[in-house]
Design a protein around this motif. Structure first.
Motif, PDB file in Angstrom:
ATOM      1  N   SER A  18      -3.179   1.415  14.933  1.00 38.82           N
ATOM      2  CA  SER A  18      -2.398   2.212  15.886  1.00 38.82           C
ATOM      3  C   SER A  18      -1.055   2.642  15.311  1.00 38.82           C
ATOM      4  CB  SER A  18      -2.172   1.414  17.173  1.00 38.82           C
ATOM      5  OG  SER A  18      -1.492   0.199  16.897  1.00 38.82           O
ATOM      6  N   ALA A  21      -2.224   5.194  11.828  1.00 39.47           N
ATOM      7  CA  ALA A  21      -2.862   6.478  12.131  1.00 39.47           C
ATOM      8  C   ALA A  21      -1.869   7.606  12.386  1.00 39.47           C
ATOM      9  CB  ALA A  21      -3.814   6.315  13.316  1.00 39.47           C
ATOM     10  N   PRO A  22      -0.789   7.410  13.212  1.00 41.29           N
ATOM     11  CA  PRO A  22       0.133   8.525  13.463  1.00 41.29           C
ATOM     12  C   PRO A  22       0.763   9.088  12.187  1.00 41.29           C
ATOM     13  CG  PRO A  22       0.477   6.784  15.061  1.00 41.29           C
ATOM     14  CD  PRO A  22      -0.456   6.233  14.045  1.00 41.29           C
ATOM     15  N   ILE A  26      -3.727  11.394  12.467  1.00 43.12           N
ATOM     16  CA  ILE A  26      -5.021  11.243  13.122  1.00 43.12           C
ATOM     17  C   ILE A  26      -4.926  10.118  14.147  1.00 43.12           C
ATOM     18  CG2 ILE A  26      -6.365  12.116  11.167  1.00 43.12           C
ATOM     19  CD1 ILE A  26      -6.917   9.240  10.362  1.00 43.12           C
ATOM     20  N   SER A  27      -5.981   9.952  14.931  1.00 37.80           N
ATOM     21  CA  SER A  27      -6.015   8.899  15.936  1.00 37.80           C
ATOM     22  C   SER A  27      -6.485   7.588  15.309  1.00 37.80           C
ATOM     23  CB  SER A  27      -6.960   9.288  17.081  1.00 37.80           C
ATOM     24  OG  SER A  27      -8.297   9.288  16.616  1.00 37.80           O
ATOM     25  N   PRO A  28      -6.153   6.439  15.938  1.00 37.39           N
ATOM     26  CA  PRO A  28      -6.652   5.158  15.430  1.00 37.39           C
ATOM     27  C   PRO A  28      -8.176   5.101  15.362  1.00 37.39           C
ATOM     28  CG  PRO A  28      -4.868   4.791  17.003  1.00 37.39           C
ATOM     29  CD  PRO A  28      -5.208   6.260  17.052  1.00 37.39           C
ATOM     30  N   THR A  29      -8.851   5.743  16.337  1.00 36.77           N
ATOM     31  CA  THR A  29     -10.316   5.756  16.329  1.00 36.77           C
ATOM     32  C   THR A  29     -10.849   6.499  15.102  1.00 36.77           C
ATOM     33  OG1 THR A  29     -10.334   5.704  18.748  1.00 36.77           O
ATOM     34  CG2 THR A  29     -12.368   6.385  17.643  1.00 36.77           C
ATOM     35  N   SER A  76      -5.674  15.873  12.861  1.00 34.64           N
ATOM     36  CA  SER A  76      -6.253  16.509  14.040  1.00 34.64           C
ATOM     37  C   SER A  76      -5.311  17.571  14.582  1.00 34.64           C
ATOM     38  CB  SER A  76      -6.515  15.447  15.116  1.00 34.64           C
ATOM     39  OG  SER A  76      -6.778  16.035  16.348  1.00 34.64           O
ATOM     40  N   ARG A  79      -3.465  16.318  17.449  1.00 36.17           N
ATOM     41  CA  ARG A  79      -2.393  15.435  17.041  1.00 36.17           C
ATOM     42  C   ARG A  79      -1.196  16.241  16.570  1.00 36.17           C
ATOM     43  NH1 ARG A  79      -1.010  10.300  17.719  1.00 36.17           N
ATOM     44  NH2 ARG A  79      -3.198   9.746  17.466  1.00 36.17           N
ATOM     45  N   ARG A  82       0.624  17.657  19.557  1.00 37.68           N
ATOM     46  CA  ARG A  82       1.428  16.654  20.230  1.00 37.68           C
ATOM     47  C   ARG A  82       2.680  16.336  19.432  1.00 37.68           C
ATOM     48  NH1 ARG A  82      -3.671  14.397  21.452  1.00 37.68           N
ATOM     49  NH2 ARG A  82      -3.519  12.945  19.714  1.00 37.68           N
ATOM     50  N   SER A 105       2.690  10.295  28.520  1.00 40.92           N
ATOM     51  CA  SER A 105       1.469   9.548  28.823  1.00 40.92           C
ATOM     52  C   SER A 105       1.644   8.702  30.079  1.00 40.92           C
ATOM     53  CB  SER A 105       1.090   8.653  27.639  1.00 40.92           C
ATOM     54  OG  SER A 105       2.111   7.709  27.392  1.00 40.92           O
TER      55      SER A 105
END
Length: 378
Positions: A18, A21-22, A26-29, A76, A79, A82, A105
């Motif tokens: 977590s 990734a930023p 990209i996302s953690p997934t 992404s 991403r 955002r 959020s």
């Protein structure tokens, strides 16, 4: 972005996905999927929980791979959008409304159209008590009735509304405790918390007849405090106090993350406690078994001594009978309904019954081995 497997392994072995990734856009997934596709081990949440608790941890080493081509990571678009949005917000003028969190959020709405059932229940109960007090026409009940909801009450409800929705959106469940606290249940773990107004002590004026026996009293400051009331092992931050420059609305994302982290800590702790209890149960069972075997050994030795004494007695009886046979006797004479021959046979049978050696070593130790102490004897 192109990165080698070794560089990626170094990143994910030092920080949770977590946080890594930023930085890669990209996302953690998505990062987890990339690691799996390229055979790069990465620690799960339980690993970082144990690290936070100071426990020993071990990560699988990076396995060799025949294809050592650099990994291409494409950020992404969502991403990127955002990230740009957050950058734009940071450079823009501060919002005029202090009732919204900095992280979109967790959005705080001042007066939601449909309050959360818990909050709706509070409001309904508050209004019911006010109506009942007014309808009673009793001066004391009217004076003791709850005051109308204040601005700080409405703001507290709005913050809790946003917090409840954010937690439930992540799969948590909310409830109230018997002690008046709030409870969030995450993955089976319960964490109690509250949002309250911060009070301060002020000196009571000598002319104030209402509190003549007090020198100080508590008054509200208009500032809110979020406090976790469940003990989470280790030195962890359990209170969030707002200031003029850092309202509680802007701290909600960190609070949500902290509650989920707390649930992981509790689960790891409870697992450790269960392992300790199981170890204690096993040690207690081992002690009980050791005591049982010692008691059984003691009883077998007592039985052996008894058999030895019986053997001595049997020998003495036989010697005694031999001495009797050396004397003149009439085998046909009757005593007590038996002839002397019958009495001699009876005495020999008694000697044989006492003699455990008649069956040899196998017969003797068969008797000894039959002496047992069953589990739970104590």
């Amino acid at each position: 972005m192109r990165i080698s497997r070794h560089e990626l392994y170094e990143l994910v072995s030092k920080s949770p996905l977590s946080k890594v990734a930023p930085g890669l856009g990209i996302s953690p997934t998505a990062l987890a999927e990339i690691c799996r596709n390229h055979n790069v081990p990465y620690p799960g949440s339980g690993y970082w929980t144990r690290v936070s608790l100071g426990q020993a941890v071990a990560l699988d080493p990076l396995p060799p791979d025949t294809d050592e081509q650099p990994i291409n990571i494409e950020p992404s678009k969502a991403r990127v959008r955002r990230t740009v949005a957050r950058t734009t917000d940071a450079t823009a003028e501060p919002s005029k409304s202090a009732g919204h969190a900095a992280d979109t959020s967790v959005v705080v709405k001042e007066r939601p159209a449909r309050p959360h059932p818990i909050i709706a229940g509070w409001i309904a109960d508050h209004e019911r008590r006010r109506r009942e007090a007014a309808a009673s026409r009793d001066a004391w009940r009217i004076r003791m009735a709850p005051a109308p909801l204040s601005a700080i009450d409405h703001r507290r409800h709005a913050i809790l509304e946003a917090l409840f929705r954010a937690l439930e959106g992540k799969g948590a469940k909310l409830s109230e405790t018997e002690k008046g606290l709030l409870r969030v249940t995450i993955d089976g773990e319960n964490i109690d918390f509250q949002v309250r107004e911060k009070n301060r002590q002020v000196r009571v004026s000598p002319q104030d007849s209402r509190s003549s026996y007090l020198s100080q009293e508590l008054v509200g400051t208009g500032k809110l405090v979020f406090a976790i009331r469940t003990y989470l092992r280790g030195p962890h931050h359990e209170e969030w106090r707002e200031t003029a420059s850092n309202p509680l609305e802007g701290q909600l994302p960190k609070i949500v993350d902290r509650l989920f982290e707390g649930a992981r800590i509790l689960k790891a702790w409870h697992l450790e406690q269960e392992q300790d209890r199981e170890r204690w149960r096993q040690e207690a069972a081992q002690r009980a078994e050791k005591e049982r075997l010692a008691k059984q050994e003691q009883k077998r030795r007592e039985r052996l001594g008894e058999l030895a004494r019986n053997w001595t007695t049997a020998g003495q009886i036989r010697e005694f009978l031999a001495a009797i046979r050396s004397k003149p006797l009439s085998s046909e004479a009757e005593l007590g309904g038996k002839t002397l021959a019958d009495w001699m046979a009876w005495a020999e049978d008694a000697a044989d019954a006492l003699d455990a050696t008649r069956g040899g070593a196998e017969g003797l130790f068969s008797i000894i081995s039959s002496v047992k102490v069953e589990p739970g004897w104590g």
